[in-house]
Scaffold this motif. Sequence first.
Motif, PDB file in Angstrom:
ATOM      1  N   UNK A  67       0.850  -1.187   0.000  1.00 41.86           N
ATOM      2  CA  UNK A  67       0.000   0.000   0.000  1.00 41.86           C
ATOM      3  C   UNK A  67       0.887   1.238   0.000  1.00 41.86           C
ATOM      4  N   UNK A  68       0.742   2.055  -1.057  1.00 35.56           N
ATOM      5  CA  UNK A  68       1.588   3.229  -1.229  1.00 35.56           C
ATOM      6  C   UNK A  68       0.836   4.534  -1.007  1.00 35.56           C
ATOM      7  N   UNK A  69      -0.411   4.466  -0.580  1.00 38.20           N
ATOM      8  CA  UNK A  69      -1.234   5.668  -0.460  1.00 38.20           C
ATOM      9  C   UNK A  69      -0.653   6.674   0.515  1.00 38.20           C
ATOM     10  N   UNK A  70      -0.018   6.204   1.588  1.00 33.82           N
ATOM     11  CA  UNK A  70       0.493   7.103   2.621  1.00 33.82           C
ATOM     12  C   UNK A  70       2.001   7.300   2.551  1.00 33.82           C
ATOM     13  N   UNK A  71       2.622   6.848   1.457  1.00 34.12           N
ATOM     14  CA  UNK A  71       4.065   7.016   1.287  1.00 34.12           C
ATOM     15  C   UNK A  71       4.353   8.412   0.744  1.00 34.12           C
ATOM     16  N   UNK A 130      -5.786   7.413  -4.204  1.00 32.51           N
ATOM     17  CA  UNK A 130      -5.529   8.821  -3.959  1.00 32.51           C
ATOM     18  C   UNK A 130      -4.262   9.370  -4.566  1.00 32.51           C
ATOM     19  N   UNK A 131      -3.465   8.535  -5.232  1.00 34.46           N
ATOM     20  CA  UNK A 131      -2.207   8.999  -5.812  1.00 34.46           C
ATOM     21  C   UNK A 131      -2.413   9.460  -7.253  1.00 34.46           C
ATOM     22  N   UNK A 132      -1.356   9.910  -7.874  1.00 33.82           N
ATOM     23  CA  UNK A 132      -1.399  10.310  -9.278  1.00 33.82           C
ATOM     24  C   UNK A 132      -1.105   9.082 -10.134  1.00 33.82           C
ATOM     25  N   UNK A 133      -2.145   8.567 -10.787  1.00 35.12           N
ATOM     26  CA  UNK A 133      -2.043   7.334 -11.568  1.00 35.12           C
ATOM     27  C   UNK A 133      -2.585   7.598 -12.973  1.00 35.12           C
ATOM     28  N   UNK A 134      -1.809   7.287 -13.979  1.00 40.71           N
ATOM     29  CA  UNK A 134      -2.235   7.476 -15.362  1.00 40.71           C
ATOM     30  C   UNK A 134      -2.662   6.147 -15.970  1.00 40.71           C
ATOM     31  N   UNK A 135      -3.407   6.236 -17.077  1.00 44.15           N
ATOM     32  CA  UNK A 135      -3.833   5.017 -17.764  1.00 44.15           C
ATOM     33  C   UNK A 135      -2.630   4.256 -18.318  1.00 44.15           C
ATOM     34  N   UNK A 136      -1.590   4.979 -18.704  1.00 50.95           N
ATOM     35  CA  UNK A 136      -0.384   4.319 -19.221  1.00 50.95           C
ATOM     36  C   UNK A 136       0.318   3.515 -18.135  1.00 50.95           C
ATOM     37  N   UNK A 152      -5.666  -4.775  -7.904  1.00 53.43           N
ATOM     38  CA  UNK A 152      -5.174  -3.408  -7.955  1.00 53.43           C
ATOM     39  C   UNK A 152      -6.281  -2.461  -7.509  1.00 53.43           C
ATOM     40  N   UNK A 153      -5.932  -1.514  -6.646  1.00 56.11           N
ATOM     41  CA  UNK A 153      -6.886  -0.520  -6.178  1.00 56.11           C
ATOM     42  C   UNK A 153      -6.411   0.865  -6.597  1.00 56.11           C
ATOM     43  N   UNK A 154      -7.238   1.562  -7.395  1.00 50.03           N
ATOM     44  CA  UNK A 154      -6.915   2.909  -7.856  1.00 50.03           C
ATOM     45  C   UNK A 154      -8.110   3.825  -7.593  1.00 50.03           C
ATOM     46  N   UNK A 155      -8.699   3.712  -6.424  1.00 48.44           N
ATOM     47  CA  UNK A 155      -9.863   4.520  -6.075  1.00 48.44           C
ATOM     48  C   UNK A 155      -9.433   5.937  -5.712  1.00 48.44           C
ATOM     49  N   UNK A 156     -10.160   6.909  -6.230  1.00 44.12           N
ATOM     50  CA  UNK A 156      -9.894   8.294  -5.901  1.00 44.12           C
ATOM     51  C   UNK A 156      -8.561   8.813  -6.399  1.00 44.12           C
ATOM     52  N   UNK A 157      -8.010   8.219  -7.460  1.00 46.55           N
ATOM     53  CA  UNK A 157      -6.718   8.668  -7.973  1.00 46.55           C
ATOM     54  C   UNK A 157      -6.891   9.941  -8.791  1.00 46.55           C
ATOM     55  N   UNK A 158      -5.779  10.612  -9.048  1.00 48.30           N
ATOM     56  CA  UNK A 158      -5.773  11.849  -9.818  1.00 48.30           C
ATOM     57  C   UNK A 158      -5.076  11.628 -11.153  1.00 48.30           C
ATOM     58  N   UNK A 159      -5.440  12.471 -12.124  1.00 47.74           N
ATOM     59  CA  UNK A 159      -4.801  12.492 -13.446  1.00 47.74           C
ATOM     60  C   UNK A 159      -5.025  11.198 -14.226  1.00 47.74           C
ATOM     61  N   UNK A 190     -14.212   2.255  -8.729  1.00 48.22           N
ATOM     62  CA  UNK A 190     -15.415   3.087  -8.630  1.00 48.22           C
ATOM     63  C   UNK A 190     -15.619   3.702  -7.248  1.00 48.22           C
ATOM     64  N   UNK A 191     -15.334   2.979  -6.209  1.00 52.21           N
ATOM     65  CA  UNK A 191     -15.647   3.417  -4.861  1.00 52.21           C
ATOM     66  C   UNK A 191     -14.689   4.459  -4.330  1.00 52.21           C
ATOM     67  N   UNK A 192     -15.002   5.040  -3.161  1.00 53.18           N
ATOM     68  CA  UNK A 192     -14.095   6.004  -2.526  1.00 53.18           C
ATOM     69  C   UNK A 192     -12.936   5.286  -1.866  1.00 53.18           C
ATOM     70  N   UNK A 193     -11.819   5.999  -1.730  1.00 50.62           N
ATOM     71  CA  UNK A 193     -10.668   5.388  -1.075  1.00 50.62           C
ATOM     72  C   UNK A 193     -10.948   5.228   0.417  1.00 50.62           C
ATOM     73  N   UNK A 194     -10.258   4.296   1.022  1.00 48.10           N
ATOM     74  CA  UNK A 194     -10.457   4.021   2.437  1.00 48.10           C
ATOM     75  C   UNK A 194      -9.991   5.209   3.275  1.00 48.10           C
ATOM     76  N   UNK A 195     -10.709   5.530   4.366  1.00 49.92           N
ATOM     77  CA  UNK A 195     -10.278   6.644   5.223  1.00 49.92           C
ATOM     78  C   UNK A 195      -8.958   6.344   5.889  1.00 49.92           C
ATOM     79  N   UNK A 196      -8.162   7.393   6.056  1.00 45.48           N
ATOM     80  CA  UNK A 196      -6.856   7.227   6.699  1.00 45.48           C
ATOM     81  C   UNK A 196      -7.045   6.905   8.170  1.00 45.48           C
ATOM     82  N   UNK A 197      -6.294   5.960   8.721  1.00 44.93           N
ATOM     83  CA  UNK A 197      -6.431   5.626  10.151  1.00 44.93           C
ATOM     84  C   UNK A 197      -5.980   6.781  11.023  1.00 44.93           C
ATOM     85  N   UNK A 198      -6.604   6.875  12.196  1.00 42.82           N
ATOM     86  CA  UNK A 198      -6.241   7.940  13.131  1.00 42.82           C
ATOM     87  C   UNK A 198      -4.833   7.719  13.649  1.00 42.82           C
TER      88      UNK A 198
END
Length: 446
Positions: A67-71, A130-136, A152-159, A190-198
């Motif tokens: 999981x690289x969302x918080x890196x 939530x990261x910047x992920x392109x179709x390429x 693979x999970x790419x929920x809520x990604x940008x670009x 399709x779905x929203x990304x998982x909330x960040x843990x406290x």
Amino acid sequence: MTQAYGSTSNLPIEIQHCALLQLLANSLVLAQTAPYLSCFDVLNLAATSRAFRFLIFHSPNVFRRLELSNVKTAQFDVDGVDHGGEVWRNVQLDETLTEDDFYSGPLRGIFQNLRRIDVLKDVQVLSLDGLSVTAELVHEILTDPSFSVRILSIRGVKNLNERRLCSTLRYACRESRPEGTPRLKGLYVFGPKDPAPASASSGGSRSPSPTSPAGVAAAWNARSQNALTAALAEESEAWYERRGGQFANRIDPEWASTLVACAGIIAFDSVLCAGPRHFNSPAWGAFHIENSSAAPSSSIPKVPQFAVATHSLGGCTLCGSAPEGWTVWGEERLSCRRDPDGRRTSDSSMEFISRFPLLAPPPMHSASLLAAMCPTGQTIRMRPPFIRGEEQAKARFIPRCYDCIRDRYCSGCHRWWCESCYVGLGASPASDTVSSPLSQHHCNRA
């Protein structure tokens, strides 16, 4: 004596080091522990000694879930501020930089580093939410032999160019594709990304070094507490328990044809709508589409051949079911083919990929599609259609798109009326005197 052995912090660091090494040397303990640690923590643990390095890099299950969302180095920074991503900052200065390289630069730098230490091939569940992920970049994950990603999970990604991604997925699932491809079997999109843990509070005590075995153990304990807190506070499970709309954002209509092309090959966190207005419905042809429209209007678009389900419904308010029937977890369809020994054939065993959605979050300890689809409290084993039970009755839902419940559904209490119980205002010349059941429905929501 109690003070001497009451806390591991009082033991010499050599004994702590040896005890943790012996504990993690158990492959079962290591496989269950590693998914709760970030890649940064795992690599820090490997850097503490040669013994830990050998254990980490010679145990494939350690990097099975990444999981690289918080890196920090995976975050896209258009200003080029240094968050530790030396490679990414240098790439931005290249005059030959393409748009894909610009937006996917941070992740490509991380993948290159993981490829260099020979652990990228072990990653089977990859989360880039939530990261910047392109179709390429997704195309590279699908086709590059150095990747072995199954989920693979790419929920809520940008670009992300969704139309280009749809074309990539349809091409990867073409009939003339090479045998054994694509390796990807599940896609969360399709779905929203998982909330960040406290974040865990320090409590005023001095924290151990994050590179020491005690620091890694403390980080793992904090993540375990956060995971338990989030599990207790999380909302009801999507599709099976949570009724109504499942997604906050609009889904591009092109995704419907993509799900059709990927049927039986790649699973998604949604399924096709099974309403009788669509060709894939078991009830197709049982109703006239014109009559099944609850509120015919020239402003309503033409009924598509296929549509992605966006709502999870219970049974119809009057009949308790739907024309197409329920989607029940663990229930085989009657059309499922079996060999003379009673075993499912290879074709029919993949039918569940198109019937059931992936459930968030991605599985922690497995890369199996059945594990990613299985509702809480249910077994991953498929059951014959004649078996019924109270628990199985809970794990069911009716997937519909918005057009199939237009003016038939109350968003307050999630009650709705199917095509069999309410044929619509355009059913007959005398339909002007017929009122919609929704207009007579009084919802008691606050």
